[in-house]
Design a protein around this motif. Structure first.
Motif, PDB file in Angstrom:
ATOM      1  N   VAL A 287      -5.401  -9.532 -62.984  1.00 60.17           N
ATOM      2  CA  VAL A 287      -6.466  -9.045 -63.492  1.00 60.17           C
ATOM      3  C   VAL A 287      -6.654  -7.460 -63.284  1.00 60.17           C
ATOM      4  O   VAL A 287      -6.306  -6.802 -62.207  1.00 60.17           O
ATOM      5  CB  VAL A 287      -7.703  -9.770 -62.931  1.00 60.17           C
TER       6      VAL A 287
ATOM      7  N   MET B 134      -9.964 -16.868 -68.398  1.00 61.83           N
ATOM      8  CA  MET B 134     -10.789 -15.802 -68.800  1.00 61.83           C
ATOM      9  C   MET B 134     -11.970 -16.446 -69.783  1.00 61.83           C
ATOM     10  O   MET B 134     -11.600 -17.473 -70.252  1.00 61.83           O
ATOM     11  CB  MET B 134      -9.764 -14.755 -69.783  1.00 61.83           C
TER      12      MET B 134
ATOM     13  N   LEU C  93      -2.024 -17.537 -64.272  1.00 64.76           N
ATOM     14  CA  LEU C  93      -2.718 -16.003 -64.277  1.00 64.76           C
ATOM     15  C   LEU C  93      -1.854 -15.318 -63.502  1.00 64.76           C
ATOM     16  O   LEU C  93      -1.810 -15.315 -62.146  1.00 64.76           O
ATOM     17  CB  LEU C  93      -4.004 -16.410 -63.629  1.00 64.76           C
TER      18      LEU C  93
ATOM     19  N   VAL D 176      -6.666  -9.021 -68.660  1.00 68.48           N
ATOM     20  CA  VAL D 176      -6.450 -10.324 -67.849  1.00 68.48           C
ATOM     21  C   VAL D 176      -4.962 -10.503 -68.336  1.00 68.48           C
ATOM     22  O   VAL D 176      -4.612 -10.613 -69.614  1.00 68.48           O
ATOM     23  CB  VAL D 176      -7.097 -11.593 -68.140  1.00 68.48           C
TER      24      VAL D 176
ATOM     25  N   THR E  99     -13.577 -13.351 -65.602  1.00 70.33           N
ATOM     26  CA  THR E  99     -12.372 -13.947 -65.399  1.00 70.33           C
ATOM     27  C   THR E  99     -12.650 -14.857 -64.015  1.00 70.33           C
ATOM     28  O   THR E  99     -13.565 -14.461 -63.239  1.00 70.33           O
ATOM     29  CB  THR E  99     -11.185 -13.129 -65.422  1.00 70.33           C
TER      30      THR E  99
END
Length: 296
Positions: free
Chosen positions: A87, A222, A84, A31, A154
């Protein structure tokens, strides 16, 4: 001769008509989060969570185990609403998976290079697929100070679950794990595991359009797995985590004990026990729970 040509034509047609098989997707690789203050992030991920680090260009990597790590990247300008950044999922054959996604009309953002490639899901999230390899994926070794050695899921804000399901479930083969909500009659969380593993992706539904940075960071998160939360709390305290949040464990709607911390940029890092020990609301689990060491 005509018969031989006909046989060859049939075989060639059959090969092209046969649906391409999806290579295995075995778990979460990494992540990536954005950071406004590198030193503050290093204190959180390095000291509080207990991980060692290495650099790859501008990205700082914190290995969680041989197959998983956390990436911290400088916050770009203008700053995106979400911290974020990306991923990554692990696959046993990145080249074949890239070809499979192309065959399913998925646009490749970054073509395969050095064992990884990326796409964007229907919501625009940057998703990498990383070639599984023997040995540690990134250096250095995980120290004894690490509170957790396993990333189990996540999650991020999702506005259109049907569109996401077409990508993650129908194309990539993710399987349902659990769904629930803030109340017994609402669905705010939908979890689906990778097809060849037990790590999962959580859709965070019904997030307020006017969400604060912390609320948004709570959704875009996460999760690090632990066997027993009291042991994790003791390790956090040993690492210098002394605020009330460092021991504020609770039982989530899925019946698993959890503890939530926020990094300096308000991305939530959730510690969670591998199995439920309390009442599970809303739906039953439909797949096996993760374990401390997963055999992929």
């Amino acid at each position: 001769m005509k018969r031989a040509c006909a046989v060859l034509f049939f075989l060639a047609t059959a090969v092209f008509a046969w649906p391409q098989q999806r290579p295995a997707i075995t778990g979460i690789a990494f992540v990536r989060v954005y950071s406004r203050d590198a030193a503050a992030s290093a204190k959180f991920y390095g000291q509080t969570l207990g991980y060692a680090s290495s650099k790859a260009g501008e990205i700082t990597r914190y290995p969680v185990n041989d197959l998983q790590w956390i990436e911290v990247a400088p916050l770009p300008s203008p700053a995106p609403a979400s911290r974020l950044a990306a991923v990554g999922f692990m696959t046993r054959d990145a080249r074949a998976l890239e070809a499979y996604l192309k065959a399913n009309a998925v646009t490749i953002v970054d073509p395969l290079r050095k064992g990884r490639f990326s796409v964007r899901d229907p919501e625009g999230n940057l998703i990498f697929f990383v070639q599984e390899a023997k040995g540690a994926a990134v250096p250095p070794a995980v120290p004894a100070t690490a509170v957790s050695r396993r990333m189990i899921h996540t999650g991020f804000v999702v506005h259109n679950a049907d569109a996401e399901n077409h990508f993650y479930r129908e194309i990539l083969g993710f399987k349902p794990y659990w769904r629930g909500g803030r109340t017994d009659t609402s669905i705010d969380y939908i979890s689906q595991q990778v097809p060849e593993g037990s790590d999962w992706l959580e859709y965070m539904l019904n997030t307020n359009s006017n969400a604060t940075q912390k609320q948004l960071g709570g959704s875009n998160h996460m999760s690090l797995g632990v066997e027993h939360m009291p042991d994790a709390i003791a390790k956090l305290q040993k690492n210098g985590c002394t605020g009330p949040e460092c021991s504020a464990s609770k039982t989530g709607r899925d019946g698993k004990v959890q503890l939530n911390l926020f990094d300096p940029d308000l991305t939530r890092v959730e510690y969670m026990e591998f199995k439920p020990s309390g009442k599970t609301c809303c739906s039953e689990f439909t797949a096996a729970h993760p374990t401390a060491v997963e055999n992929r």
